[in-house]
Design an enzyme around this catalytic site. Structure first.
Site, PDB file in Angstrom:
ATOM      1  N   ASP A  44       0.808  -1.221   0.000  1.00 42.98           N
ATOM      2  CA  ASP A  44       0.000   0.000   0.000  1.00 42.98           C
ATOM      3  C   ASP A  44       0.844   1.275   0.000  1.00 42.98           C
ATOM      4  O   ASP A  44       0.350   2.364   0.315  1.00 42.98           O
ATOM      5  CB  ASP A  44      -0.973   0.020   1.183  1.00 42.98           C
ATOM      6  CG  ASP A  44      -0.266  -0.222   2.508  1.00 42.98           C
ATOM      7  OD1 ASP A  44       0.919   0.156   2.643  1.00 42.98           O
ATOM      8  OD2 ASP A  44      -0.887  -0.810   3.416  1.00 42.98           O
ATOM      9  N   ARG A  58       1.335   7.045   0.210  1.00 40.01           N
ATOM     10  CA  ARG A  58       0.542   6.026   0.914  1.00 40.01           C
ATOM     11  C   ARG A  58      -0.845   5.992   0.301  1.00 40.01           C
ATOM     12  O   ARG A  58      -1.528   7.022   0.235  1.00 40.01           O
ATOM     13  CB  ARG A  58       0.479   6.372   2.405  1.00 40.01           C
ATOM     14  CG  ARG A  58      -0.450   5.493   3.232  1.00 40.01           C
ATOM     15  CD  ARG A  58       0.062   4.051   3.274  1.00 40.01           C
ATOM     16  NE  ARG A  58      -0.639   3.267   4.272  1.00 40.01           N
ATOM     17  CZ  ARG A  58      -1.827   2.704   4.111  1.00 40.01           C
ATOM     18  NH1 ARG A  58      -2.486   2.876   2.963  1.00 40.01           N
ATOM     19  NH2 ARG A  58      -2.365   1.980   5.072  1.00 40.01           N
ATOM     20  N   ASP A  63      -5.577  -0.972   3.385  1.00 46.15           N
ATOM     21  CA  ASP A  63      -4.459  -1.423   4.235  1.00 46.15           C
ATOM     22  C   ASP A  63      -4.118  -2.853   3.835  1.00 46.15           C
ATOM     23  O   ASP A  63      -5.016  -3.694   3.649  1.00 46.15           O
ATOM     24  CB  ASP A  63      -4.858  -1.363   5.716  1.00 46.15           C
ATOM     25  CG  ASP A  63      -3.632  -1.409   6.633  1.00 46.15           C
ATOM     26  OD1 ASP A  63      -2.506  -1.287   6.117  1.00 46.15           O
ATOM     27  OD2 ASP A  63      -3.822  -1.564   7.852  1.00 46.15           O
ATOM     28  N   THR A  64      -2.840  -3.131   3.675  1.00 44.64           N
ATOM     29  CA  THR A  64      -2.396  -4.479   3.282  1.00 44.64           C
ATOM     30  C   THR A  64      -1.540  -5.075   4.395  1.00 44.64           C
ATOM     31  O   THR A  64      -1.031  -4.351   5.250  1.00 44.64           O
ATOM     32  CB  THR A  64      -1.577  -4.425   1.974  1.00 44.64           C
ATOM     33  OG1 THR A  64      -0.415  -3.619   2.180  1.00 44.64           O
ATOM     34  CG2 THR A  64      -2.407  -3.866   0.840  1.00 44.64           C
ATOM     35  N   GLU A  66       1.405  -6.450   6.683  1.00 42.35           N
ATOM     36  CA  GLU A  66       2.739  -5.890   6.889  1.00 42.35           C
ATOM     37  C   GLU A  66       3.832  -6.771   6.276  1.00 42.35           C
ATOM     38  O   GLU A  66       3.756  -8.003   6.296  1.00 42.35           O
ATOM     39  CB  GLU A  66       3.018  -5.723   8.389  1.00 42.35           C
ATOM     40  CG  GLU A  66       2.084  -4.768   9.108  1.00 42.35           C
ATOM     41  CD  GLU A  66       2.365  -3.317   8.790  1.00 42.35           C
ATOM     42  OE1 GLU A  66       3.339  -3.042   8.056  1.00 42.35           O
ATOM     43  OE2 GLU A  66       1.607  -2.450   9.265  1.00 42.35           O
TER      44      GLU A  66
END
Length: 390
Positions: A44, A58, A63-64, A66
């Protein structure tokens, strides 16, 4: 990666939220820029050249998992999300950055919706099942589209919703076998216990893995998991809370049975070893006794043979001695006979040569002719001319 939540511009968020029209933080109309992809950082986040300057960008409202967090391990499908974005946004690709209320976060990253060929990349990541929709107000411009993409991924079973991907919660849930798969009773033999333990192991492993993942979902500490599986977590928790304790209890019973059978086997093995040792000792003693008896028998036979041989030798020696004695006696007898014969011959010769001898004198003395054949002691008369047997 998550954007900073800022509440100081709520008025702007309300004004923009109803219409979906982006409003720049500065209040102007410059809500977009053309840019060139430099590199992909993770699922992301990218680096892009904007107006001659490289900026860290960003992607908003997605959200992807980590991959580069300094305090978190690489998360499920994080590398895949990065690879997806790398394939989608190769270096040199031309993109458009569309901004929302806040243009940067506390890390000085540019916050934007990224468009490639009129397609919102933020939503493309979610539709691949590699990211989830997140809302950090006041930036909500792209949230509805990303959320719809996430729901399509869930319905299609893509990425985080694919039970074929081992690290996903659907895969963990599918790996949790039903309790009915476990044997109903504790087996009585070691092979059955081992098989039952092997059957219980995957249930426990899957239950523990699912429980750990559900803990992350329920705690909210893992944004991606919480957003992706929030609706599924309650159902899975109920199932896990039944299956896992039952499997663990069953495993404990099996381990106790295994220990009991192992102890019984150990005792049996010790008894068998003792019996074998006793049998070997008895056999060794019997063999030793037989060998001693055989040795004694052999020694007795050898002594008897030696004694018989000695007796035979003694008898032969005695016979030889007697034979020799008989021969010596016979030889002595022949010598005496020859002596007597010689004396007779000599006496005959003298009788033929001389006239009739006179008888010994009254005194009893005479010569050899007067005592023919006498060989005993002689007593001589004074002068030593005549004698008589003493």
């Amino acid at each position: 990666m998550t954007a900073k939540v800022v509440t100081g511009v709520a008025v702007l968020a309300v004004a923009a939220g109803a219409t979906g029209v982006a409003v720049a933080q500065s209040g102007g109309s410059d809500d977009r820029d053309r840019a060139t992809v430099v590199r992909v950082i993770d699922g992301d986040t990218i680096d892009a050249e904007v107006n001659g300057e490289v900026q860290r960008v960003r992607l908003l409202n997605v959200d992807t998992p980590e991959t580069k967090h300094p305090e978190k391990p690489v998360q499920c499908l994080g590398p895949e999300a990065t690879a997806f974005l790398e394939e989608f946004l190769a270096p040199g690709e031309q993109i458009e950055l569309v901004y929302d209320v806040e243009r940067t976060d506390r890390y000085d990253r540019t916050l934007a919706g990224v468009y490639k060929d009129d397609s919102l990349v933020n939503a493309d990541v979610a539709e691949a099942g590699l990211g989830v929709a997140v809302l950090y107000e006041p930036n909500d411009r792209f949230y509805p589209e990303v959320l719809e993409a996430q729901e399509r991924a869930e319905e299609a079973g893509e990425g985080l919703h694919d039970a074929a991907v081992e690290c996903t919660i659907p895969a963990l849930a599918e790996a949790l076998p039903p309790l009915e798969d476990l044997p109903a009773a504790i087996p009585a033999e070691a092979a059955g216990v081992a098989a039952a333990l092997a059957a219980a192991a995957p249930v426990i492993a899957a239950g523990e893995a699912l429980g750990a993942a559900l803990d992350l979902v329920e705690s909210g500490g893992h944004v991606v998991l919480s957003k992706a599986y929030g609706g599924l977590a309650l159902e899975l928790r109920k199932r896990s809370d039944v299956a896992l304790p039952a499997a663990v209890a069953y495993q404990q019973e099996l381990l106790a049975k295994e220990a009991e059978l192992a102890e019984a086997a150990r005792v049996a093995a010790e008894k068998a070893a003792e019996e074998k040792l006793a049998a070997e000792k008895a056999a060794a003693e019997k063999k030793a006794a037989e060998e001693r008896a055989a040795a004694e028998q052999k020694a007795a036979e050898e002594r008897a043979a030696a004694e018989a041989h000695q007796a035979e030798q003694d008898r032969a020696a005695e016979a030889e001695r007697q034979q020799a004695e008989a021969e010596r006696q016979a030889e002595r007898d022949r010598e005496r006979e020859r002596a007597r014969q010689a004396e007779r011959n000599h006496s005959n010769e003298r009788q033929q040569e001389t006239p009739r001898r006179q008888q010994p004198s009254n005194s009893g003395y005479g010569t050899d002719a007067d005592f023919p054949g006498y060989t005993g002691p002689r007593c001589y008369a004074p002068g030593g001319q005549v004698w008589k047997p003493c």
